[in-house]
Motif scaffolding. Structure first.
Motif, PDB file in Angstrom:
ATOM      1  N   ALA A   1       0.692  -1.142   0.058  1.00  0.00           N
ATOM      2  CA  ALA A   1      -0.039   0.072  -0.035  1.00  0.00           C
ATOM      3  C   ALA A   1       0.860   1.139  -0.072  1.00  0.00           C
ATOM      4  CB  ALA A   1      -0.974  -0.087   1.217  1.00  0.00           C
ATOM      5  N   VAL A   2       1.099   1.867  -1.057  1.00  0.00           N
ATOM      6  CA  VAL A   2       1.716   3.178  -1.261  1.00  0.00           C
ATOM      7  C   VAL A   2       1.121   4.330  -1.532  1.00  0.00           C
ATOM      8  CG1 VAL A   2       3.678   3.927  -2.473  1.00  0.00           C
ATOM      9  CG2 VAL A   2       3.657   1.593  -1.856  1.00  0.00           C
ATOM     10  N   ASP A   3       1.084   5.359  -0.946  1.00  0.00           N
ATOM     11  CA  ASP A   3       0.143   6.605  -1.026  1.00  0.00           C
ATOM     12  C   ASP A   3      -1.301   6.262  -1.576  1.00  0.00           C
ATOM     13  OD1 ASP A   3       2.041   8.029  -0.420  1.00  0.00           O
ATOM     14  OD2 ASP A   3       2.721   8.487  -2.328  1.00  0.00           O
ATOM     15  N   GLY A   4      -1.880   5.341  -0.824  1.00  0.00           N
ATOM     16  CA  GLY A   4      -3.393   4.974  -1.406  1.00  0.00           C
ATOM     17  C   GLY A   4      -3.275   3.881  -2.240  1.00  0.00           C
ATOM     18  N   ALA A   5      -2.256   3.593  -3.202  1.00  0.00           N
ATOM     19  CA  ALA A   5      -2.208   2.402  -4.019  1.00  0.00           C
ATOM     20  C   ALA A   5      -2.121   1.164  -3.556  1.00  0.00           C
ATOM     21  CB  ALA A   5      -1.000   2.745  -5.014  1.00  0.00           C
ATOM     22  N   VAL A   6      -2.818   0.443  -3.996  1.00  0.00           N
ATOM     23  CA  VAL A   6      -2.544  -1.189  -3.605  1.00  0.00           C
ATOM     24  C   VAL A   6      -2.582  -2.348  -4.804  1.00  0.00           C
ATOM     25  CG1 VAL A   6      -3.911  -0.806  -1.404  1.00  0.00           C
ATOM     26  CG2 VAL A   6      -5.214  -1.540  -3.552  1.00  0.00           C
ATOM     27  N   LYS A   7      -1.920  -3.429  -4.395  1.00  0.00           N
ATOM     28  CA  LYS A   7      -1.959  -4.406  -5.382  1.00  0.00           C
ATOM     29  C   LYS A   7      -3.035  -5.309  -5.430  1.00  0.00           C
ATOM     30  CE  LYS A   7      -1.213  -8.277  -4.697  1.00  0.00           C
ATOM     31  NZ  LYS A   7      -1.792  -9.528  -4.738  1.00  0.00           N
ATOM     32  N   ILE A   8      -3.550  -5.504  -6.676  1.00  0.00           N
ATOM     33  CA  ILE A   8      -4.810  -6.412  -6.682  1.00  0.00           C
ATOM     34  C   ILE A   8      -4.517  -7.376  -7.910  1.00  0.00           C
ATOM     35  CG2 ILE A   8      -7.428  -6.612  -7.246  1.00  0.00           C
ATOM     36  CD1 ILE A   8      -6.857  -5.663  -4.544  1.00  0.00           C
ATOM     37  N   THR A   9      -4.607  -8.763  -7.505  1.00  0.00           N
ATOM     38  CA  THR A   9      -4.415  -9.676  -8.872  1.00  0.00           C
ATOM     39  C   THR A   9      -5.734 -10.503  -8.817  1.00  0.00           C
ATOM     40  OG1 THR A   9      -3.619 -11.255  -7.151  1.00  0.00           O
ATOM     41  CG2 THR A   9      -1.904  -9.778  -8.353  1.00  0.00           C
ATOM     42  N   PRO A  10      -6.634  -9.927  -9.566  1.00  0.00           N
ATOM     43  CA  PRO A  10      -8.160 -10.788  -9.552  1.00  0.00           C
ATOM     44  C   PRO A  10      -7.863 -11.909 -10.568  1.00  0.00           C
ATOM     45  CG  PRO A  10      -8.081  -8.228 -10.436  1.00  0.00           C
ATOM     46  CD  PRO A  10      -6.830  -8.695 -10.207  1.00  0.00           C
ATOM     47  N   ALA A  11      -6.916 -12.203 -11.364  1.00  0.00           N
ATOM     48  CA  ALA A  11      -6.776 -13.444 -12.025  1.00  0.00           C
ATOM     49  C   ALA A  11      -6.090 -14.683 -11.268  1.00  0.00           C
ATOM     50  CB  ALA A  11      -6.209 -13.224 -13.427  1.00  0.00           C
TER      51      ALA A  11
ATOM     52  N   ASP B   1      -9.055 -11.573  -4.351  1.00  0.00           N
ATOM     53  CA  ASP B   1      -8.953 -10.341  -5.103  1.00  0.00           C
ATOM     54  C   ASP B   1      -9.775 -10.539  -6.432  1.00  0.00           C
ATOM     55  OD1 ASP B   1      -6.895  -9.508  -3.558  1.00  0.00           O
ATOM     56  OD2 ASP B   1      -5.170  -9.787  -5.197  1.00  0.00           O
ATOM     57  N   TYR B   2     -10.190 -11.889  -6.745  1.00  0.00           N
ATOM     58  CA  TYR B   2     -11.150 -12.239  -7.640  1.00  0.00           C
ATOM     59  C   TYR B   2     -12.583 -11.648  -7.425  1.00  0.00           C
ATOM     60  CZ  TYR B   2     -14.145 -15.218 -10.882  1.00  0.00           C
ATOM     61  OH  TYR B   2     -15.308 -15.280 -11.767  1.00  0.00           O
ATOM     62  N   GLU B   3     -12.924 -11.812  -6.144  1.00  0.00           N
ATOM     63  CA  GLU B   3     -14.148 -11.107  -5.581  1.00  0.00           C
ATOM     64  C   GLU B   3     -14.124  -9.492  -5.760  1.00  0.00           C
ATOM     65  OE1 GLU B   3     -16.843 -12.820  -4.795  1.00  0.00           O
ATOM     66  OE2 GLU B   3     -15.904 -14.752  -5.148  1.00  0.00           O
ATOM     67  N   VAL B   4     -13.123  -9.065  -5.331  1.00  0.00           N
ATOM     68  CA  VAL B   4     -12.884  -7.610  -5.432  1.00  0.00           C
ATOM     69  C   VAL B   4     -13.073  -7.278  -6.781  1.00  0.00           C
ATOM     70  CG1 VAL B   4     -11.263  -5.651  -4.911  1.00  0.00           C
ATOM     71  CG2 VAL B   4     -11.416  -7.237  -3.234  1.00  0.00           C
TER      72      VAL B   4
ATOM     73  N   ASN C   1     -15.394  -4.118 -11.560  1.00  0.00           N
ATOM     74  CA  ASN C   1     -15.434  -4.505 -12.744  1.00  0.00           C
ATOM     75  C   ASN C   1     -13.858  -4.124 -13.270  1.00  0.00           C
ATOM     76  OD1 ASN C   1     -16.348  -4.963 -15.328  1.00  0.00           O
ATOM     77  ND2 ASN C   1     -16.654  -2.888 -15.711  1.00  0.00           N
ATOM     78  N   LEU C   2     -12.728  -4.854 -12.764  1.00  0.00           N
ATOM     79  CA  LEU C   2     -11.494  -4.662 -13.125  1.00  0.00           C
ATOM     80  C   LEU C   2     -11.172  -5.878 -14.204  1.00  0.00           C
ATOM     81  CD1 LEU C   2      -9.949  -4.499  -9.536  1.00  0.00           C
ATOM     82  CD2 LEU C   2     -10.371  -2.617 -11.065  1.00  0.00           C
ATOM     83  N   PRO C   3     -10.012  -5.438 -14.956  1.00  0.00           N
ATOM     84  CA  PRO C   3      -9.738  -6.583 -15.880  1.00  0.00           C
ATOM     85  C   PRO C   3      -9.078  -7.696 -15.088  1.00  0.00           C
ATOM     86  CG  PRO C   3      -8.003  -4.634 -16.004  1.00  0.00           C
ATOM     87  CD  PRO C   3      -9.025  -4.219 -14.927  1.00  0.00           C
ATOM     88  N   PHE C   4      -9.255  -8.856 -15.752  1.00  0.00           N
ATOM     89  CA  PHE C   4      -8.523 -10.187 -15.334  1.00  0.00           C
ATOM     90  C   PHE C   4      -7.598 -10.605 -16.124  1.00  0.00           C
ATOM     91  CE2 PHE C   4     -12.740  -9.694 -13.358  1.00  0.00           C
ATOM     92  CZ  PHE C   4     -12.610 -10.298 -12.048  1.00  0.00           C
TER      93      PHE C   4
ATOM     94  N   PRO D   1      -4.234 -20.421  -8.517  1.00  0.00           N
ATOM     95  CA  PRO D   1      -5.570 -19.822  -9.027  1.00  0.00           C
ATOM     96  C   PRO D   1      -5.354 -19.203 -10.446  1.00  0.00           C
ATOM     97  CG  PRO D   1      -5.042 -19.059  -6.781  1.00  0.00           C
ATOM     98  CD  PRO D   1      -3.931 -19.453  -7.382  1.00  0.00           C
ATOM     99  N   LEU D   2      -6.015 -19.789 -11.340  1.00  0.00           N
ATOM    100  CA  LEU D   2      -6.089 -19.370 -12.540  1.00  0.00           C
ATOM    101  C   LEU D   2      -7.350 -19.020 -13.115  1.00  0.00           C
ATOM    102  CD1 LEU D   2      -3.500 -21.471 -14.327  1.00  0.00           C
ATOM    103  CD2 LEU D   2      -3.110 -19.366 -13.304  1.00  0.00           C
ATOM    104  N   ILE D   3      -7.587 -18.240 -14.203  1.00  0.00           N
ATOM    105  CA  ILE D   3      -8.872 -18.120 -14.987  1.00  0.00           C
ATOM    106  C   ILE D   3      -8.988 -18.943 -15.964  1.00  0.00           C
ATOM    107  CG2 ILE D   3     -10.215 -16.349 -16.293  1.00  0.00           C
ATOM    108  CD1 ILE D   3     -10.382 -15.508 -13.509  1.00  0.00           C
ATOM    109  N   LYS D   4      -9.968 -19.756 -15.819  1.00  0.00           N
ATOM    110  CA  LYS D   4     -10.263 -20.829 -17.086  1.00  0.00           C
ATOM    111  C   LYS D   4     -11.515 -20.857 -17.500  1.00  0.00           C
ATOM    112  CE  LYS D   4      -5.973 -22.800 -17.404  1.00  0.00           C
ATOM    113  NZ  LYS D   4      -5.447 -23.151 -18.727  1.00  0.00           N
TER     114      LYS D   4
END
Length: 1023
Positions: free
Chosen positions: A334-344, A349-352, A357-360, A418-421
């Motif tokens: 978390a840097v200056d309000g930025a966070v890492k998200i890995t939905p795929a 993170d997938y739920e987030v 509506n983030l790209p996967f 965890p992978l998108i398939k």
């Protein structure tokens, strides 16, 4: 006595028959062998004494002599005499094949028309279908339906390892068709082992109905279920996040994922990398890195998203959410309000990602390598690069241990990605809701009932809540497709067109997938859906297979011929009971409920009994790598330590694991595993099975029940000799009115055992049943009643003898039937040697009605209380005799002083019994105080004192010397224990259970010292 003369030869219908010429010939041959053997033994006795080794050899020869040359399926000869001692091999020979041949395990047995209504009701249970790779780590129509699961992943892994070990080939080297042939060859060679184990254990399923999930009928049921559920939208195709094993190259279910807790820096074997990997949480002093990140963020902030390849992860900047730190191997910054998200690549993170509506974006391929536009990292193994980008951008780096949870595939031992398939999913929401309701309403009963909480948890939230974050997750839809070759191939076809004017769809678009019971039906459906000629359609069947649990979920009705409306389906569905382990409460039990309600509109069973999990004697989970897995066959037949080691050598374990496993076997079984027999193992498992508790299986305890079998054997052998060759029991068990107190008492104890066993079985309280049987046979019958009978049978009181024989026969008849479900082999062996009450009685104990409380109303609680009091007196006298070293041959005079005449009269009715049991010469029961000279005075209760006359039976000086030495040793032990208890901080340093044990020992020492002091005082008065 030759026991063959006590039994009336009968046929399988229970009718008397004449012996055939072949039987007479066999008997003559056995007599000849027996005579020769006796002559040889007599000659040996005359020439030299029989030493201990020779006695052992004689017993072994006895067993060989009496072993039967019975043809499989032929009834065992029970006219030959019983061997001197119990032998599991002798007892367990031949019975099972005869039971099978006679059809005793079939629901049709004893009924002319199985389809007719049965007034007594039905009991139907399907066996939990064990994996094909696995091995074993009455009055109503009864069906126990056996089956075996094809175990998709487990079987494929085993065969792949075998191929690599023996031929250095992979399945891809062979191709799908040839590989499947290899799997079937392995199944046909090894797959029936579990059935053989079940038969060895005396299990009684209807083997004619045995069902393998890859047989034609279950395959048809699987196809039908898929097509129906796909038609109504319950099954659908979608591109979603799944668990992926890079080694298996397949999606795996939640049950195949182990959550491995690591305390910190840990070296793990990662199969896909073929080497050990150190997983460590990285902490960095981000000097240059933070500056560069801020620059990137400022440039991209107005777009509210930026992409940075950091730790090979996708960093997504969002200001509107706050994501917590989580102890996974992927670090969140978390840097200056930025966070890492890995939905795929992360379930949370997938739920987030879905909510925002983030790209996967996938950056890991099927083999666990970096893919996509990742610069110099593209194509490199994921774990090889952990932390390397950070090293470049930081001047100083330090590492620190941090606990983490790593998902590991329990089949391949690979770290799960965890992978998108694009996969097939089943919508379980409505089915889960219905499953909660049937348990809530009581329509489905879970035993023990505390499993209801687990049931509801799985139904409402299949996945755990996010760490310290209460996300309201719906039940996750079930991913039912597997990228395997072994299993039920999915009956779904992807539609494309050979006409460019017709638009084609994507793999993840459910519209372009059609299912069918065969390809022609699928083609017809596709043509109808798109309203085009069939010749313009190209169908490609999905290469994937269905999750093994899908076919297992259909088991209660696929075994009965569904989807056809067969007689078996009408008769045996729904079933009565399911018995299984609580570890698959959702993955199998719930899914059977789902499918039964969805496809047939009713529950597949009314009750589910969750048995305990078997662990080793130390409470550890059984694991091949630990070397603590116990094969039931090894317990039944026994095995040496070298034999146990040999089985490890033949396994698929890594050489290092084999070494570790051998060390475990040597520690647990230094002398191997002794021969215990099937009956002892069955009894031990039932005795252990307290509801809700795991079983810590100690082989020595199993061996103890083998000794119990020997006790039953000897008791029955004595009883058969006492009954005599002309004894014929009454047609029913009834009282004559002239029974002795002990006759009435043993019948009362028998009634108690019948009541406890029936209640225990009805309530799944198996330890209650085993305890009742054990206590009746060992304590009530052997220790008390048979000892009482010895003087009765040697007397000349014909009436007393006849009553005693009738009572003894009832004890044997009912006692053997009581224990039969627990010990089927020894109970059959001994039961067959009893004369039948009626010639029409059933031919086997396994189809003889189980004793019920209503048939044995001999309960007399007051009499049981009286005998219990008498036993206290006997025990006190025998204990005192032991203290003064009096042998059984030395009989003593005893006086019993009672507080009132009523007790005198009561005890007087047991006078002969007490005299025999306590080795008494003269017994005087009175309310007067007897002469105390030379007596040991024993207080039994406030109403009874015993005076044991020692004068003239012992030499006081010698006995005083012995007791003084014993007292000195005892005081030394007490002082040593007191010293241990008196150490500083004893209450803090010593565990509570050890302190409790020490206190108990101290109390025992006090009691023994008090008895010794009292005995010494008596002896000193006699000097």
């Amino acid at each position: 006595m030759d026991s063959k003369e006590t039994a009336v030869p009968i046929n399988d219908e229970g009718e008397p028959v004449e012996k055939s010429a072949n039987q007479l010939k066999k008997e003559a041959k056995r007599k000849e062998k027996l005579e020769k053997f006796k002559q040889k033994q007599e000659k040996q006795v005359q020439t030299k004494p029989i030493e201990k080794k020779e006695k052992k050899e004689k017993k072994e020869k006895d067993v060989i002599l009496y072993e039967h040359d019975t043809i499989p399926g032929e009834k065992k000869d029970t006219l030959s005499p019983l061997p001197d001692s119990y032998s599991p091999k002798y007892v367990e020979a031949s019975w099972y094949s005869w039971w099978e041949k006679m059809g005793f395990f079939k629901p049709e047995y004893g009924r002319k028309d199985i389809a007719e209504p049965n007034p007594a009701g039905q009991f139907v249970m399907v066996i939990p279908p064990p994996n094909v790779t696995g091995s074993l780590h009455l009055g109503r129509t009864t069906l126990w339906n056996p089956g075996c699961d094809h175990a998709g992943i487990a079987t494929q892994v085993v065969v792949e390892k075998k191929l690599m070990r023996e031929k250095k080939l992979t399945r891809h080297d062979l191709g799908r068709e040839k590989f499947i042939k290899e799997v079937w060859n392995w199944k046909n060679e090894k797959g029936d082992r579990i059935y053989e184990q079940l038969k060895l254990m005396g299990s009684a399923p209807d083997w004619d109905r045995a069902c393998f999930t890859m047989d034609p009928s279950p395959c048809r049921a699987v196809t039908e279920a898929f097509v129906r559920l796909h038609d109504d939208g319950t099954i659908y195709r979608s591109n979603r996040l799944i668990n992926w094993s890079c080694t298996l190259k397949s999606a795996i279910s939640d049950i195949e994922v182990d959550k491995m807790e690591l305390p910190g820096r840990t070296f793990l074997n990662v199969p896909v990398m073929r080497r050990k990997l150190s997983l460590v949480f990285w902490f960095l002093l981000l000097i240059l890195l933070i500056v560069q990140m801020k620059k990137l963020l400022c440039q991209q902030l107005e777009l509210k998203r930026c992409l940075v390849i950091l730790l090979l992860l996708f960093i997504q900047v969002m200001k509107d959410i706050n994501i917590y730190m989580e102890n996974l191997r992927y670090i969140r910054f978390a840097v200056d309000g930025a966070v890492k998200i890995t939905p795929a690549h992360d379930h949370n993170d997938y739920e987030v990602g879905k909510r925002h509506n983030l790209p996967f974006l996938n950056i890991i391929d099927d083999s666990g390598n970096i893919t996509g536009d990742c610069k110099e990292f593209t194509g490199i193994e994921t774990f090889s690069m952990l932390g390397k980008p950070l090293w470049r951008h930081s001047k100083k780096t330090e590492t620190k241990d941090n606990p983490m949870v790593v998902p590991v595939c329990n089949r391949s031992k690979d770290i799960v990605e965890p992978l998108i398939k694009c996969q097939w999913f089943m919508n379980c929401g409505e089915m889960a809701k219905n499953a909660i309701e049937v348990v809530r309403s009581g329509e489905l009963k879970l035993i023990p009932d505390y499993h209801v909480k687990t049931w509801n948890y799985w139904m409402e939230n299949i996945r755990n809540f996010c760490n310290k974050r209460d996300f309201s997750l719906k039940l996750s839809d079930w991913c039912i497709s597997r990228q395997l070759w072994w299993g039920h191939r999915i009956p779904a076809y992807f539609i494309t067109f050979n006409d460019s004017s017709i638009q084609s769809g994507s793999d993840g678009d459910n519209k372009y997938w059609v299912s069918g019971r065969n390809q022609q039906e699928a083609l017809d459906r596709a043509a109808a859906r798109f309203n085009v000629p069939a010749e313009k359609i190209i169908l490609r069947q999905d290469e994937d297979v269905l999750d093994t649990w899908f076919s297992s979920a259909l088991f209660p009705f696929s075994t009965q011929g569904w989807p056809d409306q067969t007689d078996d389906l009408k008769t045996f569905y729904p079933g009565t009971l399911l018995e299984t382990g609580h570890d698959i409460i959702f993955f199998w039990v719930a899914r059977m409920v789902f499918m039964g309600q969805k496809l047939l509109g009713s529950l597949p069973f009314k009750q589910v009994y969750f048995h305990a999990m078997v662990r080793d004697a130390h409470g550890r989970k059984m694991s091949k790598s630990l070397g603590n897995v116990i094969d039931p066959i090894d317990v039944v037949h026994g095995i040496s330590l070298e034999g146990l080691h040999g089985m490890l050598e033949d396994s698929n374990l890594d050489p290092k694991e084999i070494k570790k496993a051998k060390e475990g076997q040597t520690a647990d079984f230094p002398n191997g595993i002794p021969e215990c027999g099937t009956d002892a193992l069955r009894f031990a498992l039932c005795a252990y099975t307290a509801q809700g508790r795991d079983i810590n299986l100690d082989v020595l305890r199993v061996q103890g029940y083998r000794f119990f079998c020997n006790k039953m054997w000897n008791a029955t052998k004595f009883a058969l000799m006492s009954l005599g060759n002309d004894f014929q029991p009454n047609s029913t068990a009834k009282l004559s009115g002239i029974e002795s107190n002990l006759d009435l008492w043993i019948l009362s104890r028998l009634s108690h055992a019948v009541e406890v066993c029936n209640t225990g079985f009805e309530n799944y309280d198996f330890p209650a049943a085993t305890t009742a049987c054990y206590n009746f046979w060992l304590y009530d019958l052997c220790d008390i009643y048979l000892e009482y009978l010895k003087p009765v049978f040697s007397s000349e009181d014909e009436k007393a003898i006849r009553i005693a024989k009738d009572t003894l026969y009832t004890c044997l008849d009912v006692g053997l039937r009581l224990i039969s479900p627990l010990m089927p082999f020894i109970s059959e062996e001994l039961f067959q040697r009893l004369t039948r009450r009626l010639s029409s009685d059933p031919p086997s104990i396994c189809v003889t009605p189980y004793p019920e409380t209503v048939d044995f109303s001999f309960c007399n609680k007051q009499l049981e209380t009286d005998v219990e009091f008498v036993q206290k007196i006997i025990h006190a006298i025998r204990s005192a005799r032991s203290e003064y070293n009096l042998t059984k041959k030395t009989k003593a005079d005893v006086s019993i002083k009672c507080s009132d005449q009523e007790i005198v009269i009561k005890l007087d009715s047991f006078k002969d019994f007490m005299a025999t049991s306590a080795y008494i010469d003269k017994l005087n029961i009175t309310i007067e105080t007897p002469d105390q000279t030379g007596c040991a005075i024993l207080t039994v209760s406030d109403k009874c004192q015993v005076y044991l006359v020692l004068k003239g039976l012992i030499e006081p000086e010698k006995e005083i010397s012995k007791l003084e030495q014993k007292k000195e040793r005892l005081i030394g032990q007490m002082n040593s224990l007191k010293k241990s208890i008196g150490i500083q901080d004893y209450e803090i340093k010593v565990p509570e259970e050890v302190r409790a044990a020490n206190q108990e020992k101290l109390q025992q020492f006090d009691g023994e010292l008090s008895k010794l002091t009292e005995a010494l005082n008596v002896l000193k008065m006699m000097e």
